[in-house]
Enzyme design. Structure first.
Site, PDB file in Angstrom:
ATOM      1  N   SER B  21      64.403  -3.650  19.341  1.00 41.08           N
ATOM      2  CA  SER B  21      65.356  -4.590  18.745  1.00 41.08           C
ATOM      3  C   SER B  21      66.204  -3.926  17.662  1.00 41.08           C
ATOM      4  CB  SER B  21      64.616  -5.800  18.176  1.00 41.08           C
ATOM      5  OG  SER B  21      63.592  -5.367  17.302  1.00 41.08           O
ATOM      6  N   PHE B  22      65.583  -3.096  16.823  1.00 40.86           N
ATOM      7  CA  PHE B  22      66.353  -2.430  15.778  1.00 40.86           C
ATOM      8  C   PHE B  22      67.306  -1.413  16.392  1.00 40.86           C
ATOM      9  CE2 PHE B  22      67.729  -1.752  11.748  1.00 40.86           C
ATOM     10  CZ  PHE B  22      67.228  -0.686  11.019  1.00 40.86           C
ATOM     11  N   GLY B 155      65.911  -0.970   4.258  1.00 42.51           N
ATOM     12  CA  GLY B 155      66.514  -2.091   3.561  1.00 42.51           C
ATOM     13  C   GLY B 155      66.296  -3.376   4.333  1.00 42.51           C
ATOM     14  N   ALA B 159      66.607  -7.265  12.626  1.00 37.02           N
ATOM     15  CA  ALA B 159      67.422  -6.909  13.786  1.00 37.02           C
ATOM     16  C   ALA B 159      68.215  -8.089  14.331  1.00 37.02           C
ATOM     17  CB  ALA B 159      66.534  -6.312  14.868  1.00 37.02           C
ATOM     18  N   LYS B 210      56.009  -2.212   2.294  1.00 32.92           N
ATOM     19  CA  LYS B 210      56.334  -3.639   2.147  1.00 32.92           C
ATOM     20  C   LYS B 210      55.767  -4.444   3.317  1.00 32.92           C
ATOM     21  CE  LYS B 210      59.737  -3.795   5.296  1.00 32.92           C
ATOM     22  NZ  LYS B 210      59.839  -4.461   6.514  1.00 32.92           N
ATOM     23  N   ASP B 263      64.081  -5.300   0.791  1.00 30.41           N
ATOM     24  CA  ASP B 263      63.403  -5.467   2.076  1.00 30.41           C
ATOM     25  C   ASP B 263      62.157  -6.329   1.912  1.00 30.41           C
ATOM     26  OD1 ASP B 263      62.417  -3.016   4.631  1.00 30.41           O
ATOM     27  OD2 ASP B 263      62.905  -5.151   4.730  1.00 30.41           O
ATOM     28  N   SER B 273      60.412 -11.797  10.922  1.00 29.79           N
ATOM     29  CA  SER B 273      59.676 -10.543  10.725  1.00 29.79           C
ATOM     30  C   SER B 273      58.387 -10.570  11.531  1.00 29.79           C
ATOM     31  CB  SER B 273      59.363 -10.353   9.250  1.00 29.79           C
ATOM     32  OG  SER B 273      58.256  -9.493   9.092  1.00 29.79           O
ATOM     33  N   VAL B 298      55.713  -3.804  18.264  1.00 35.35           N
ATOM     34  CA  VAL B 298      54.645  -3.494  17.311  1.00 35.35           C
ATOM     35  C   VAL B 298      54.969  -4.027  15.918  1.00 35.35           C
ATOM     36  CG1 VAL B 298      53.671  -1.537  16.056  1.00 35.35           C
ATOM     37  CG2 VAL B 298      53.928  -1.427  18.520  1.00 35.35           C
ATOM     38  N   GLU B 300      54.336  -2.859  12.478  1.00 32.54           N
ATOM     39  CA  GLU B 300      53.886  -1.607  11.868  1.00 32.54           C
ATOM     40  C   GLU B 300      52.830  -1.811  10.792  1.00 32.54           C
ATOM     41  OE1 GLU B 300      54.530   1.469  12.563  1.00 32.54           O
ATOM     42  OE2 GLU B 300      56.358   1.532  13.740  1.00 32.54           O
TER      43      GLU B 300
END
Lengths: 575, 355
Positions: B21-22, B155, B159, B210, B263, B273, B298, B300
């Site tokens: 997606s990103f 940042g 996505a 984060k 972020d 998210s 995934v 992370e």
């Protein structure tokens, strides 16, 4: 950086190989340093032009900035002359700078003249100053003096080192051949000889003693390499006879008192242009002798960056057959550093305060220097010089052909580091980062090729044990303890030495450090050897065994100095 | 496939490695001003991009091309954006390494860590994990390839919102100003600002750490807690982030910028998210293995919690949120119990990492 050991890294053996090295460039006319001195005038002109150009760039070609730069230079120079003048300074110094002052005042006062013309006048002053600096810096190599010096030094060395009955001024090589009993040259000797005719070598050794320059010069000559140019501290030229030798060996003069931008720029330009010219170069990346006895934990980037700039400049040219710059780290390994007592005192006085070394003129008299040499050489002590594996300007190892290889043995084209969109371009910030990376790699290599001696082992173990016994004290309180009160029972000491030795053997297996062959002997033998040799000619012995059989020190600061040689390998965790 | 790109030295396409997606969002952003070439491992995905301009129900700009050939993309592009999950990152870099040169710029967007154990060791038999065993993505690139000019994107960059062309910003961190400038030139638009930072490790760690707090934040929401709790978590999470980050080599100021606080706030408040969602579902009673199996991409944060916990064992640091989250994820501690424990944790100083 993960180093893939087997493929490319030729293991440095611990046993030196006595070699008779044929000169790689037998015709002196081919020596880069000779070619450089033949065209000294033109070279200086080139340096001046290039340096002025750089300063133009740095000041953004702005009138005001340029004026300020000149005024600051003038101010700093006049302060230097007032506060810190040396015998080697030329007589017309005061006059010259008075003229500069007058010129600047006149230009400042002149209201009539237009900006462009004024800028030109400032550039003229800048050029005059730069020319003066370049003349002072530039080396004065003469081949006849070099030959003479080589003979004298070799003769002096072998006589003083008691290695042979010198048969008059016989062949230089037979002297050197025997000298190699006492001064062992080990490591990548074949590679550096190979590469010296393929590109330009920049040798970067560790720096502990003033003796280093002479040893390195002798090493270069013994290896059959043409003389290297190198930056010697200007204060060394205060003594006539030393000046003769320095010049003869290819030195250019570095005045560490001068910290103004114009001087630094001129100096860097000289170094860069010389490397580009093809002159093999040498400088101590630590900048000065290690005051603490540590292998340099970080290095100065000024002259190092000139090697990178020279490499990039070579890639900018179309025809670059011999344009590659090779960085070769070297360590000099001693049992004994004569200047240790004063060095460690300096270090302890300054630690924790603002970093400022007043560049004192330590070797101002011939008496001091000769006392230094005689004391050192007449007794003799094992010295070894480890030549490291050559790297490119980013710290990648190079193979015997001079090709850069990555950790997996794949070939790297160094030019790519300077390219964007298919072209080589100049990016000073990028080169600054590359310098930092190269600096780190050099420190890594120093630690890897460093040769551990028995003296380092015993000094390290003893000091660590003393520290552990007094764990509540900080370093400075520990060093203030009276030596009479300190002792270590021999058995405890021996056991601890065994542990550290085992770890050093392990590190050797991993390729993280090297060892002198005597560290393969029995523990008792090694300890005896170490106690005998560590700081052997100091008035106060850093370590010895007293009548009761205990380990004692006569000077704990000195012991600390010699202990520092094994800093950086995490051996502190062992004891 | 347009092979002419290899020959022309001007206007080389920009490479994107990985099309999650990103990766998709960045490809579309880049395609506004540049030619884009995407690398994907799967032939079917590549075909779909080239023929239908779609990848997993997301639309790609029609000018974007794709390939499965690492050599082709490395030869065609000078600048590439790796957008791969941390678990596959090293493997991909190893595959690309023979075709990568020092002239390449690599700007990655992966917010994860990679475990790097010496030969013959695994998590079962290693005594201590040191900092050098836990690598950020730029460190992986440096270990496995000859690329020097590396940057990272970080940042508040969800996505989905990027794909909708919502206004936003990112930070590009690199030791090299030229990499930052290149990234700015490629990505900046009226709608999208690009900031620069030289502390690449700090920015990478901000993005990585984060995610831990994001999982915790999702869990709090899952428990039905309100905004007070969220505020508490985010500010204490920030402190933990700064301590951990500094211990791992980042500088404090990076954690206070877009990649850190920016972020953190976004991810802790957004159901978009993955990490937040994972925490939410955990608090609702689902099992970790079920959630992970169910998620398309995934999160992370899970791997990050595991690796940071290992790292903590070799230091004196306390990181209560991370440690408790580890127990929730891997040791069956209930979320409510973890929360109780955290509320009782005896630290009362608010901020003490500034002089």
């Amino acid at each position: 950086m993960v180093i893939f050991d087997q493929l490319n890294y030729i293991n440095l053996t611990d046993d030196y190989i006595k070699h008779k090295y044929e000169p790689i460039l037998p015709k002196k006319a081919e020596w880069p340093v000779v070619k450089l001195s033949k065209s000294r005038k033109e070279f200086i002109q080139q340096v001046v032009g290039s340096s002025v150009g750089n300063i133009k760039g740095l000041t953004g070609n702005q009138l005001q900035t340029l004026k300020e730069e000149l005024e600051i230079t003038l101010f700093k120079e006049r302060m230097r002359i007032k506060q810190n003048s040396w015998a080697v300074d030329p007589d017309d110094e005061k006059e010259f700078w008075a003229e500069v002052k007058a010129a600047l005042l006149a230009m400042d006062a002149d209201q009539q003249i237009e900006d462009e013309k004024k800028k030109q006048q400032y550039f003229e002053v800048l050029t005059r100053i730069t020319k003066r600096y370049a003349e002072e810096i530039a080396s004065n190599f003469k081949h006849s003096h070099y030959k003479m010096t080589r003979r004298i030094v070799s003769f002096g060395f072998s006589r003083l080192l008691n290695t042979s009955r010198v048969k008059g001024f016989k062949s230089i090589f037979s002297n050197q051949y025997r000298l190699q009993d006492k001064i062992q040259i080990i490591g990548e000797t074949d590679q550096i000889r190979e590469l010296a005719s393929k590109g330009t070598i920049v040798m970067v050794p560790t720096h502990f003693s003033n003796l280093d320059s002479i040893l390195i010069g002798w090493t270069i000559s013994t290896l059959g390499l043409p003389p290297f140019i190198y930056g010697a501290g200007l204060n060394l030229f205060n003594i006539q006879i030393f000046a003769y030798f320095m010049n003869a060996l290819g030195a250019y003069k570095v005045d560490r008192r001068k910290k103004n931008q114009v001087y630094l720029e001129t100096l860097k330009t000289y170094s860069r242009e010389a490397i580009q010219f093809g002159c093999h170069s040498l400088f101590f990346p630590g900048g000065t002798r290690s005051r603490s006895g540590n292998i340099e934990p970080k290095v100065k980037l000024g002259l190092l960056s000139t090697a990178i700039e020279a490499q990039r400049a070579n890639y900018q040219k179309v025809d670059t057959e011999f344009g590659k710059v090779f960085i070769v780290p070297v360590t000099i390994n001693y049992h004994f550093v004569l200047e240790a007592p004063s060095l460690i005192k300096e270090h302890l006085n300054f630690t924790g305060q603002e970093r400022y070394y007043n560049e004192s003129d330590e070797f101002s008299t011939s008496y001091k220097i000769s006392k230094f040499l005689v004391k050192f050489f007449t007794k003799g002590s094992d010295i070894s010089i480890s030549i490291g594996k050559a790297m490119d300007i980013l710290g990648n190892y190079v193979d015997s052909e001079g090709n850069s290889r990555d950790a997996h043995g794949r070939s790297i084209d160094c030019k790519d580091y300077f390219m964007v969109d298919g072209k080589v371009n100049v990016d000073l910030q990028r080169e600054e980062e590359y310098s930092k990376k190269l600096g780190k790699r050099i420190v890594e290599e120093f630690h890897k090729i460093n040769r551990v001696f028995s003296s380092h082992l015993v000094a390290f173990t003893a000091f660590r044990l003393l520290k552990k016994e007094n764990s509540k004290l900080d370093l400075f309180s520990l060093l203030r303890l009276p030596e009479e009160d300190l002792f270590l029972p021999y058995d405890t000491f021996k056991e601890a030495c065994g542990l550290v030795l085992a770890r050093i053997h392990q590190l050797r297996e991993e390729g993280a450090v090297h060892m002198a062959p005597h560290l393969n002997a029995g523990l008792e033998e090694i300890i005896q050897h170490g106690l005998q040799n560590v700081g052997m000619y100091h008035a106060k012995r850093p370590l010895k065994r007293n009548e009761a059989g205990n380990i004692v020190t006569e000077d704990i600061s000195l012991l600390y100095y010699y202990h520092n040689r094994l800093d950086g390998y995490e051996l502190e965790k062992i004891i | 496939m347009d092979m002419n790109w290899k020959k022309s030295s001007e206007n080389k396409p920009i490479g994107v490695i990985g099309i999650g997606s990103f990766g998709t969002a960045i490809s579309n952003l880049l395609a506004e001003k540049n030619k884009v070439l995407v690398y994907a491992r799967d032939e079917a995905v590549v075909e779909a991009i080239n023929e239908t301009h779609m990848v997993k129900n997301r639309k790609l700009a029609s000018s974007i091309r794709a390939t499965t050939d690492p050599e082709l993309i490395c030869d065609s592009c000078n600048v590439m954006f790796p957008m791969i999950p941390s678990s596959a990152f090293r493997e991909v870099m190893v595959r690309f390494a023979p075709y990568l040169h020092p002239y390449h710029f690599l700007i990655h967007g992966t917010k994860g860590l990679s475990l790097n154990l010496p030969e013959g060791k695994d998590l079962g038999n290693i005594k201590k994990i040191r900092r050098k065993n836990i690598c950020t993505m730029s460190e992986v690139i440096m270990e496995e390839t000859v690329v020097e000019r590396i940057g990272c994107l970080a940042g508040p960059n969800l996505a989905k919102e990027l794909l909708e062309n919502q206004p936003g910003a990112t930070v590009i961190a690199s030791r090299y100003n030229e990499v930052i400038r290149e990234g700015q030139q490629l990505l900046r638009s009226d709608n999208f600002q690009v900031y620069g930072n030289s502390d690449i490790i700090g920015v990478e760690l901000s993005g990585v750490l984060k995610n831990i707090i994001a999982i915790a934040s999702g869990a709090l929401s899952g428990l039905g807690l309100g905004d007070n709790a969220k505020g508490l978590l985010i500010s204490r999470g920030m402190v933990e982030l700064v301590y951990l980050g500094k211990a791992m080599g980042g500088s404090t100021k990076s954690f206070l910028g877009l990649a850190g606080v920016g972020d953190l706030v976004t991810t802790c408040n957004s159901t978009l998210s993955r990490n937040y969602t994972l925490g939410f579902r955990l608090a609702k009673g689902e099992k970790l293995t079920d959630i992970v199996a169910d998620m398309e991409e995934v999160a992370e944060g899970v791997n990050t919690v595991k690796l940071i916990k290992l790292f903590l064992e070799s230091t004196d640091l306390r990181a209560p949120i991370t440690e408790n989250l580890y127990k929730v994820l891997f040791e069956d501690l209930k979320v409510e119990a973890a929360l109780q424990y955290l509320m009782k944790f005896p630290i009362y100083t608010d901020i003490d990492f500034f002089d």
